[in-house]
Design a protein around this motif. Structure first.
Motif, mmCIF file in Angstrom:
data_model
loop_
_atom_site.group_PDB
_atom_site.id
_atom_site.type_symbol
_atom_site.label_atom_id
_atom_site.label_comp_id
_atom_site.label_asym_id
_atom_site.label_seq_id
_atom_site.Cartn_x
_atom_site.Cartn_y
_atom_site.Cartn_z
ATOM 1 N N SER A 106 -11.636 13.332 -12.761
ATOM 2 C CA SER A 106 -12.836 14.162 -12.746
ATOM 3 C C SER A 106 -13.947 13.549 -13.595
ATOM 4 C CB SER A 106 -12.483 15.566 -13.251
ATOM 5 O OG SER A 106 -13.624 16.369 -13.298
ATOM 6 N N GLN A 107 -13.593 13.057 -14.769
ATOM 7 C CA GLN A 107 -14.595 12.446 -15.645
ATOM 8 C C GLN A 107 -15.082 11.113 -15.097
ATOM 9 O OE1 GLN A 107 -13.681 12.588 -19.856
ATOM 10 N NE2 GLN A 107 -12.610 14.541 -19.592
ATOM 11 N N ILE A 108 -14.182 10.349 -14.487
ATOM 12 C CA ILE A 108 -14.585 9.076 -13.880
ATOM 13 C C ILE A 108 -15.514 9.337 -12.697
ATOM 14 C CG2 ILE A 108 -13.730 7.086 -12.563
ATOM 15 C CD1 ILE A 108 -11.267 7.163 -14.513
ATOM 16 N N ARG A 109 -15.219 10.371 -11.925
ATOM 17 C CA ARG A 109 -16.076 10.722 -10.783
ATOM 18 C C ARG A 109 -17.491 11.071 -11.253
ATOM 19 N NH1 ARG A 109 -15.148 9.419 -6.308
ATOM 20 N NH2 ARG A 109 -13.522 10.809 -5.612
ATOM 21 N N GLU A 110 -17.600 11.740 -12.416
ATOM 22 C CA GLU A 110 -18.921 12.051 -12.962
ATOM 23 C C GLU A 110 -19.677 10.778 -13.324
ATOM 24 O OE1 GLU A 110 -18.716 14.887 -16.164
ATOM 25 O OE2 GLU A 110 -17.549 16.299 -14.948
ATOM 26 N N LEU A 111 -18.962 9.770 -13.799
ATOM 27 C CA LEU A 111 -19.581 8.490 -14.142
ATOM 28 C C LEU A 111 -19.990 7.710 -12.900
ATOM 29 C CD1 LEU A 111 -17.011 7.308 -16.841
ATOM 30 C CD2 LEU A 111 -19.390 7.990 -17.272
#
Length: 164
Positions: A106-111
């Motif tokens: 989820s955090q990588i997708r935000e990046l």
């Protein structure tokens, strides 16, 4: 996807807490193994289906591996900031003692909203619909169950990247 010496290079980030599994990924994605298998499959496909074999070489994989979700997030952020984001991120769902792969994904997708994310797990406690809800969009999300064929996964990764 980057191109070096007229050959596509697919940048892959892998996070799994099991060193043996990481070594299996490294072996499957190694340039010689992946290229030879893909070229053999292309040749076989051309022979069986009377199709023209592709002239382009099989992709090379540039693999970066880590054992925790937090490390994967840091590596993805660093790569994005350097202007060389990963094409694919492969995450084990459970990576104790740190955050799980879903939180990391989820955090990588935000990046990087364009990265292909692949979840791999030996457990089926999180339904696909929940993964798609937490790490959208579904067309850039893939799930595989362990045990799996690491060589087949390498071929699938190349397909994911080529399709997008």
């Amino acid at each position: 996807m980057n191109v070096q010496d007229n050959q596509e290079v697919i940048r892959v980030l892998i996070a799994d807490d099991d060193e043996f599994v990481l070594n299996c990924y490294r072996e499957a994605f190694s340039e010689a193994d992946a290229s030879n298998e893909m070229q053999a499959l292309d040749a076989l496909s051309a022979e069986l289906f009377d199709a023209k074999a592709t002239d382009s070489e099989a992709p090379r994989f540039q693999v970066t591996a880590c054992s925790q979700g937090d490390d994967a997030i840091d590596l993805a952020e660093e790569a994005a900031n350097d202007g060389h984001p990963f094409d694919v991120v492969i995450l084990d769902i459970r990576m104790p003692p740190g955050i799980d792969g879903v939180v990391a994904g989820s955090q990588i997708r935000e990046l990087d909203p364009d990265v292909e994310i692949v979840f791999v797990s030996g457990y089926s406690d999180i339904p696909l619909e929940e993964l798609q809800r937490r790490v959208p969009p579904p067309m850039r999300l893939h799930c595989f169950s362990k045990p799996l064929s690491f060589s087949q996964l390498a071929r699938d990764v190349a397909t994911f990247v080529r399709e997008h």
